[in-house]
Write a protein that holds these residues in place. Structure first.
Motif, PDB file in Angstrom:
ATOM      1  N   PRO A  57       0.837  -1.097  -0.036  1.00 47.58           N
ATOM      2  CA  PRO A  57       0.096  -0.118  -0.022  1.00 47.58           C
ATOM      3  C   PRO A  57       0.795   1.331   0.019  1.00 47.58           C
ATOM      4  N   ALA A  58       0.303   2.343  -0.745  1.00 44.59           N
ATOM      5  CA  ALA A  58       1.146   3.479  -0.672  1.00 44.59           C
ATOM      6  C   ALA A  58       1.793   4.108   0.538  1.00 44.59           C
ATOM      7  N   GLN A  59       1.001   3.997   1.623  1.00 44.12           N
ATOM      8  CA  GLN A  59       1.087   4.329   2.934  1.00 44.12           C
ATOM      9  C   GLN A  59       2.427   3.536   3.709  1.00 44.12           C
ATOM     10  N   LYS A  60       2.563   2.430   3.082  1.00 43.78           N
ATOM     11  CA  LYS A  60       3.645   1.619   3.733  1.00 43.78           C
ATOM     12  C   LYS A  60       4.799   1.738   3.001  1.00 43.78           C
ATOM     13  N   LYS A  61       5.965   1.760   3.797  1.00 41.70           N
ATOM     14  CA  LYS A  61       7.380   1.952   3.286  1.00 41.70           C
ATOM     15  C   LYS A  61       8.230   0.496   3.522  1.00 41.70           C
ATOM     16  N   ALA A  70       6.880  -7.101  -2.721  1.00 42.89           N
ATOM     17  CA  ALA A  70       5.322  -7.295  -2.316  1.00 42.89           C
ATOM     18  C   ALA A  70       5.373  -6.765  -0.802  1.00 42.89           C
ATOM     19  N   ASP A  71       3.982  -6.619  -0.327  1.00 38.49           N
ATOM     20  CA  ASP A  71       3.812  -6.536   1.176  1.00 38.49           C
ATOM     21  C   ASP A  71       4.154  -7.673   1.784  1.00 38.49           C
ATOM     22  N   PRO A  72       4.929  -7.354   2.839  1.00 43.25           N
ATOM     23  CA  PRO A  72       5.662  -8.483   3.667  1.00 43.25           C
ATOM     24  C   PRO A  72       4.897  -8.865   4.985  1.00 43.25           C
ATOM     25  N   GLU A  73       3.610  -8.233   5.032  1.00 42.58           N
ATOM     26  CA  GLU A  73       2.830  -8.361   6.459  1.00 42.58           C
ATOM     27  C   GLU A  73       2.596  -9.963   6.625  1.00 42.58           C
ATOM     28  N   ALA A 117       6.080  -4.710  11.287  1.00 45.48           N
ATOM     29  CA  ALA A 117       6.216  -3.402  10.755  1.00 45.48           C
ATOM     30  C   ALA A 117       7.004  -2.410  11.561  1.00 45.48           C
ATOM     31  N   ASP A 118       6.697  -2.354  13.047  1.00 43.35           N
ATOM     32  CA  ASP A 118       7.273  -1.525  13.723  1.00 43.35           C
ATOM     33  C   ASP A 118       7.951  -2.455  14.807  1.00 43.35           C
ATOM     34  N   VAL A 119       9.498  -2.539  14.670  1.00 44.31           N
ATOM     35  CA  VAL A 119      10.120  -3.332  15.874  1.00 44.31           C
ATOM     36  C   VAL A 119      10.497  -2.684  17.020  1.00 44.31           C
TER      37      VAL A 119
END
Length: 443
Positions: A57-61, A70-73, A117-119
């Motif tokens: 998504p655009a808001q994800k870096k 690709a999105d690593p979620e 996403a936030d370690v």
């Protein structure tokens, strides 16, 4: 002749004991098969075949050092671990940023979630999973220099081992063949003896034994492994689970070709179906599973089918290459590897997909093929490296400076005794449950 496996009575007794002590699944998603089948967090496989990777998504870096765009979620740790393993198989030293990303994903208790996403925030313990942790342990062990992270990862895996000796996807989840297999690979990678890693008296191989179809199964299904038992205890063959369990039964994991002498020690023994016995050893059970795989591969002209029946499963086929090679069945392993090279859709499946590219590289390494000349000229290694930070070539062993660097960087027993992720690949909880749902619907 190797034995096939246990009878239903023997399996049923062990399964009943296991069911009495398993904790409820905490975070693998809803209990319904339909929901679980579509839950990405329940399927850390290489990629959903035929499904394009989800864009970020655009808001994800994307974090620095991560392979793939690709999105690593749902697969950040998994794909990173496979990428680093594949690079090491080619005598490449991964970029510091790539290693830092992986080590930075580890939780305070030693486990790994699929992706953080936030370690800076504490981990949700229920979201940590065995597949990501076991893959990371295999990769970090192969890299060397990460003793603390490896030791803490192994300790976490042991702490959450189920009473039947196996592992589920999340802590406390019911044992499945894929998760148990990838953890066995992690234990072997660090020099542990999986058969001696017990909980409640059960070893990982005991847990896998309850999931193998034995003498009372249809002849064509004997030796196969189920992902998990059905609600009524019935076992149905799952090709990916079988490949993962066979690899584990040989005492190997995703990096089987990294072992000295290559996967299977360079052996080329024929695959033979064995006689039935009540209590096969892990190696004998693996031989029975290998016979099942060879039979399925021959029926598919060299590949395994998707569990949905909708085309070939490149990922399961590649893991079958690892499993057969690790069992000393060189010629049998080269057959599916040859199919992967011949099939035109292999390259589209793996394009810009670091986990898929890494799995193909590891398969090539297992059969002593050249991944830089895949399918007549495609350089899989260059393609993988292009998805993230560039690694550097390992210095020649004759260089005193390189020897000293290697000695200083050695991560402990995992590097010296590397007989190994995949299995990893662990394969999907969703894939196993999807097959179950389809069977129940037909019933």
């Amino acid at each position: 002749m190797a034995p096939i496996g246990r009878t239903a009575a023997a399996r049923g007794t062990r399964a009943a004991l296991a069911a009495a002590v398993l904790l409820p699944l905490t975070v693998a998603g809803p209990a319904s098969a339909a929901s679980a089948a579509t839950a990405p967090q329940a399927a850390p496989r290489v990629a959903a075949q035929g499904t394009p990777a989800q864009a970020v998504p655009a808001q994800k870096k994307l974090p620095e050092g991560l392979y793939g765009t690709a999105d690593p979620e749902f697969d950040g740790v998994w794909r990173q671990s496979l990428a680093l393993l594949a690079q090491r198989s080619q005598q490449l030293r991964p970029a510091p940023a790539a290693v830092a990303f992986l080590t930075g994903q580890q939780c305070a208790d030693g486990g790994f979630a699929a992706y953080r996403a936030d370690v800076a925030k504490p981990c949700d313990e229920a979201a940590e999973d065995t597949n990501a942790t076991a893959a990371a342990v295999q990769a970090l062990s192969a890299l060397g220099g990460e003793r603390k992270a490896v030791a803490e990862g192994v300790a976490w895996l042991k702490e959450i081992q189920n009473e039947d000796g196996g592992w589920g996807f999340n802590p406390g989840g019911p044992t499945d063949a894929n998760s148990t297999a990838v953890v066995i690979g992690a234990l072997a990678a660090v020099g542990e003896e999986p058969e001696k890693t017990t909980a409640g008296g059960g070893s990982p191989y005991d847990a896998l034994a309850t999931l193998q179809l034995g003498c009372d199964a249809k002849k064509a299904e004997r030796g196969a492994y189920a992902y998990q038992p059905e609600d009524d205890g019935a076992l149905f063959p799952n090709d990916y689970a079988t490949a993962a369990a066979v690899l584990a039964g040989t005492g190997n994991g995703l990096g089987a070709g990294l072992a000295k002498g290559g996967a299977g020690g360079g052996k080329d023994e024929p695959v033979e179906a064995g006689a039935c016995t009540e209590d096969p050893s892990p190696a004998e059970a693996a031989d029975a599973g290998a016979a099942y795989l060879a039979q399925k591969l021959a029926a598919g002209d060299g590949h395994l089918p998707m569990v949905t029946g909708e085309g070939p499963d490149h990922n399961a086929t590649a893991v079958a290459v690892l499993a057969l090679a690790a069992g000393g069945h060189g010629s049998a392993a080269r057959e599916p590897y040859g199919w992967l090279e011949r099939d035109k859709s292999t390259l589209s499946w793996s394009k810009e997909n670091p986990a898929a590219l890494a799995t193909l590289i590891l398969a090539a390494d297992a059969v002593d093929a050249d991944p830089s000349a895949f399918a007549g000229g495609t350089d899989l290694v260059a393609s993988l490296n292009a998805t993230g930070p560039q690694p550097t070539a390992e210095k020649p062993a004759t260089d005193p400076a390189a020897s000293q660097e290697s000695s200083d960087d050695d991560g402990g027993p995992g590097v010296a005794v590397w007989s190994l992720l995949a299995v990893g690949l662990a394969a999907g909880v969703g894939i196993g449950l999807l097959a179950s749902a389809r069977r129940k619907k037909r019933a």
